[in-house]
Write a protein that holds these residues in place. Structure first.
Motif, PDB file in Angstrom:
ATOM      1  N   ILE A 252       0.589  -1.415   0.061  1.00  0.00           N
ATOM      2  CA  ILE A 252      -0.059  -0.118   0.077  1.00  0.00           C
ATOM      3  C   ILE A 252       0.897   1.314  -0.175  1.00  0.00           C
ATOM      4  O   ILE A 252       0.823   2.064  -0.698  1.00  0.00           O
ATOM      5  N   GLY A 253       1.837   1.304   0.927  1.00  0.00           N
ATOM      6  CA  GLY A 253       2.738   2.330   1.002  1.00  0.00           C
ATOM      7  C   GLY A 253       3.462   2.618  -0.479  1.00  0.00           C
ATOM      8  O   GLY A 253       3.578   3.986  -0.874  1.00  0.00           O
ATOM      9  N   HIS A 254       3.937   1.642  -0.942  1.00  0.00           N
ATOM     10  CA  HIS A 254       4.693   1.824  -2.236  1.00  0.00           C
ATOM     11  C   HIS A 254       3.984   2.392  -3.400  1.00  0.00           C
ATOM     12  O   HIS A 254       4.093   3.139  -3.883  1.00  0.00           O
ATOM     13  N   ASP A 255       2.455   1.707  -3.358  1.00  0.00           N
ATOM     14  CA  ASP A 255       1.571   2.404  -4.355  1.00  0.00           C
ATOM     15  C   ASP A 255       1.277   3.730  -4.106  1.00  0.00           C
ATOM     16  O   ASP A 255       1.333   4.779  -5.064  1.00  0.00           O
ATOM     17  N   VAL A 256       1.031   4.039  -2.852  1.00  0.00           N
ATOM     18  CA  VAL A 256       0.501   5.384  -2.775  1.00  0.00           C
ATOM     19  C   VAL A 256       2.092   6.345  -2.888  1.00  0.00           C
ATOM     20  O   VAL A 256       1.795   7.582  -3.530  1.00  0.00           O
ATOM     21  N   MET A 257       3.164   6.081  -2.809  1.00  0.00           N
ATOM     22  CA  MET A 257       4.329   6.829  -3.042  1.00  0.00           C
ATOM     23  C   MET A 257       4.496   7.277  -4.550  1.00  0.00           C
ATOM     24  O   MET A 257       4.557   8.384  -4.906  1.00  0.00           O
ATOM     25  N   LEU A 258       4.191   6.316  -5.336  1.00  0.00           N
ATOM     26  CA  LEU A 258       3.974   6.250  -6.902  1.00  0.00           C
ATOM     27  C   LEU A 258       2.986   7.199  -7.300  1.00  0.00           C
ATOM     28  O   LEU A 258       2.869   8.111  -8.182  1.00  0.00           O
ATOM     29  N   ARG A 264       1.898  12.304 -11.691  1.00  0.00           N
ATOM     30  CA  ARG A 264       0.716  11.598 -11.735  1.00  0.00           C
ATOM     31  C   ARG A 264      -0.463  12.095 -11.078  1.00  0.00           C
ATOM     32  O   ARG A 264      -1.430  12.166 -11.602  1.00  0.00           O
ATOM     33  N   SER A 265      -0.198  12.699  -9.570  1.00  0.00           N
ATOM     34  CA  SER A 265      -1.276  13.183  -9.038  1.00  0.00           C
ATOM     35  C   SER A 265      -2.385  12.178  -9.035  1.00  0.00           C
ATOM     36  O   SER A 265      -3.621  12.938  -9.298  1.00  0.00           O
ATOM     37  N   GLU A 266      -2.352  11.179  -8.750  1.00  0.00           N
ATOM     38  CA  GLU A 266      -3.372  10.099  -8.851  1.00  0.00           C
ATOM     39  C   GLU A 266      -4.109   9.992  -7.388  1.00  0.00           C
ATOM     40  O   GLU A 266      -5.166   9.460  -7.195  1.00  0.00           O
ATOM     41  N   ILE A 267      -3.482  10.637  -6.164  1.00  0.00           N
ATOM     42  CA  ILE A 267      -3.928  10.627  -4.816  1.00  0.00           C
ATOM     43  C   ILE A 267      -3.406  11.686  -4.093  1.00  0.00           C
ATOM     44  O   ILE A 267      -2.737  12.564  -4.613  1.00  0.00           O
ATOM     45  N   THR A 268      -4.502  12.300  -3.301  1.00  0.00           N
ATOM     46  CA  THR A 268      -4.440  13.574  -2.692  1.00  0.00           C
ATOM     47  C   THR A 268      -4.406  13.174  -1.284  1.00  0.00           C
ATOM     48  O   THR A 268      -5.202  12.543  -0.586  1.00  0.00           O
ATOM     49  N   LEU A 269      -3.384  13.600  -0.516  1.00  0.00           N
ATOM     50  CA  LEU A 269      -2.978  13.377   0.651  1.00  0.00           C
ATOM     51  C   LEU A 269      -3.072  14.521   1.864  1.00  0.00           C
ATOM     52  O   LEU A 269      -2.553  15.618   1.451  1.00  0.00           O
ATOM     53  N   ALA A 270      -3.851  14.576   3.047  1.00  0.00           N
ATOM     54  CA  ALA A 270      -3.935  15.661   3.810  1.00  0.00           C
ATOM     55  C   ALA A 270      -2.560  15.381   4.764  1.00  0.00           C
ATOM     56  O   ALA A 270      -2.162  14.177   5.146  1.00  0.00           O
ATOM     57  N   GLY A 271      -1.974  16.373   5.247  1.00  0.00           N
ATOM     58  CA  GLY A 271      -1.008  16.351   6.153  1.00  0.00           C
ATOM     59  C   GLY A 271       0.335  15.761   5.848  1.00  0.00           C
ATOM     60  O   GLY A 271       1.059  15.250   6.531  1.00  0.00           O
ATOM     61  N   ASN A 283       5.816  15.452   1.220  1.00  0.00           N
ATOM     62  CA  ASN A 283       6.215  14.117   0.982  1.00  0.00           C
ATOM     63  C   ASN A 283       5.398  13.123   1.893  1.00  0.00           C
ATOM     64  O   ASN A 283       4.881  13.317   2.741  1.00  0.00           O
ATOM     65  N   PRO A 284       4.947  11.907   1.118  1.00  0.00           N
ATOM     66  CA  PRO A 284       4.174  11.015   1.560  1.00  0.00           C
ATOM     67  C   PRO A 284       5.063  10.224   2.707  1.00  0.00           C
ATOM     68  O   PRO A 284       5.376   9.029   2.547  1.00  0.00           O
ATOM     69  N   VAL A 285       5.271  10.836   3.932  1.00  0.00           N
ATOM     70  CA  VAL A 285       6.004  10.105   4.920  1.00  0.00           C
ATOM     71  C   VAL A 285       5.536   8.725   5.277  1.00  0.00           C
ATOM     72  O   VAL A 285       6.008   7.672   5.459  1.00  0.00           O
TER      73      VAL A 285
END
Length: 353
Positions: A252-258, A264-271, A283-285
């Motif tokens: 999951i982490g690896h996919d989210v990083m990519l 790509r901007s296929e996902i938006t992360l808060a915080g 950064n997707p820490v």
């Protein structure tokens, strides 16, 4: 049993899991060891090895017992484990004729391994709850974003369009399978260790199996039917389950990083995490931590497999290696579940409308 960097003051906020780590503390270990000694006396008294009064005297000595830590530390340095010094001190606290019956026909490994399995019961309750919550969060993400479009990628290249549900299923299905398997894994690892000096319970004679059964029941553990002093397969299987769990979370982490890459901007992360030099960075820490922990746990599991190569009827070397590795595997997997939950809760959007 150590867990070093995972509870370091500097890195514990990123890598630590105080809740799981607490079960590997010296205090938790000692409490479980005392529970073993008290329950053993009760089971042996019930079988007629000695009187109920003796068992009560032993139980009274075990209750709230606090060893002399300097003597205990010196004993560990000398004997390679805490039990010989602990038993000597407990016998002094018990006093009288009952003292000689304390720890009767048990060996240090019985005490230490049973302490471990008692504490793993508590660890597993925590992990099971967290895993259930992570699976529920993935289902919620699917409800929110599953119908949206995104590009499938094979070998890091654009392949064919898919819906977000397909990606989420790739994350969730391995976790559901692991959740289904966890009951069997727990049954195996929540086993009493009781074999006496060489695994034969020879001083207890025909009463040995009966005492083992009642001792297991008294501690809320399963009766394995024999000592597993040198058969560490139940712990290796447990470690492998944890490794598979950490790996599934690492995916999951690896996919989210990519997915979070700017192009790509296929996902938006808060915080998302910031940078000391580049104010624009997000950064997707937590995703990075998941991948790092997956690789860390996998590396430790390879070492744990080496610790299962016990020679003859007991190995001090392999046992010590196990103490070094298994707590870290448990704590790192607990951290991964926490990080995955935080990461999933931070997802504001996936795919395109």
């Amino acid at each position: 049993m150590s867990h070093v960097v995972l509870n370091c003051a500097v890195s514990s906020g990123l890598l630590g899991d105080p809740e799981v780590a607490a079960f590997f503390s010296a205090e938790a270990d000692l409490a479980a060891m005392l529970d073993f000694e008290s329950a053993l006396a009760e089971a042996e008294a019930d079988a007629g090895v000695f009187s109920v009064q003796v068992a009560r005297q032993i139980a009274a000595a075990c209750k709230d017992f606090q060893p002399d830590q300097s003597r205990l530390a010196a004993g560990i340095a000398r004997d390679g484990m805490a039990v010989p010094s602990l038993v000597r001190q407990l016998r002094e606290a018990t006093g009288g004729a009952a003292a000689e019956y304390l720890h009767f026909d048990a060996t240090s490994q019985d005490v230490i391994d049973t302490s471990l399995t008692l504490r793993l019961q508590q660890v597993n309750r925590v992990l099971e709850t967290r895993l259930t919550h992570v699976c529920a969060s993935l289902l919620d993400l699917d409800r929110r974003f599953g119908a949206r479009q995104m590009m499938a990628r094979t070998r890091m290249k654009s392949a064919l369009p898919i819906v977000v549900s397909h990606r989420i299923d790739g994350w969730r299905n391995p976790l559901l399978g692991l959740s289904k398997d966890f009951g069997q894994i727990q049954t195996a690892v929540h086993a009493l260790q009781f074999g006496g000096p060489v695994g034969t319970l020879d001083r207890l004679g025909a009463s040995g199996p009966e005492i083992r059964y009642h001792l297991a029941a008294g501690l809320g553990l399963s009766d394995p039917g024999a000592a597993w002093h040198t058969d560490r397969s139940r712990l290796v299987d447990y470690s492998f389950w944890l490794t598979k769990l950490a790996t599934a979370l690492g995916k999951i982490g690896h996919d989210v990083m990519l997915m979070a890459q700017d192009e790509r901007s296929e996902i938006t992360l808060a915080g998302a995490g910031g940078s000391s030099a580049m104010a624009h960075k997000k950064n997707p820490v937590k995703a990075e931590v998941l991948l790092a922990l997956a690789r860390f746990v996998s590396t430790l599991h390879a070492g744990l497999q080496q610790s299962s190569l016990h020679e003859q009827e007991r190995s001090g070397t392999c046992w010590t290696l196990e103490w070094l590795l298994l707590p870290q595997i448990c704590i790192a997997t607990g951290t991964a579940l926490n990080a995955a939950q935080i990461l999933l809760d931070s997802i504001d959007a996936m795919g395109k409308d």
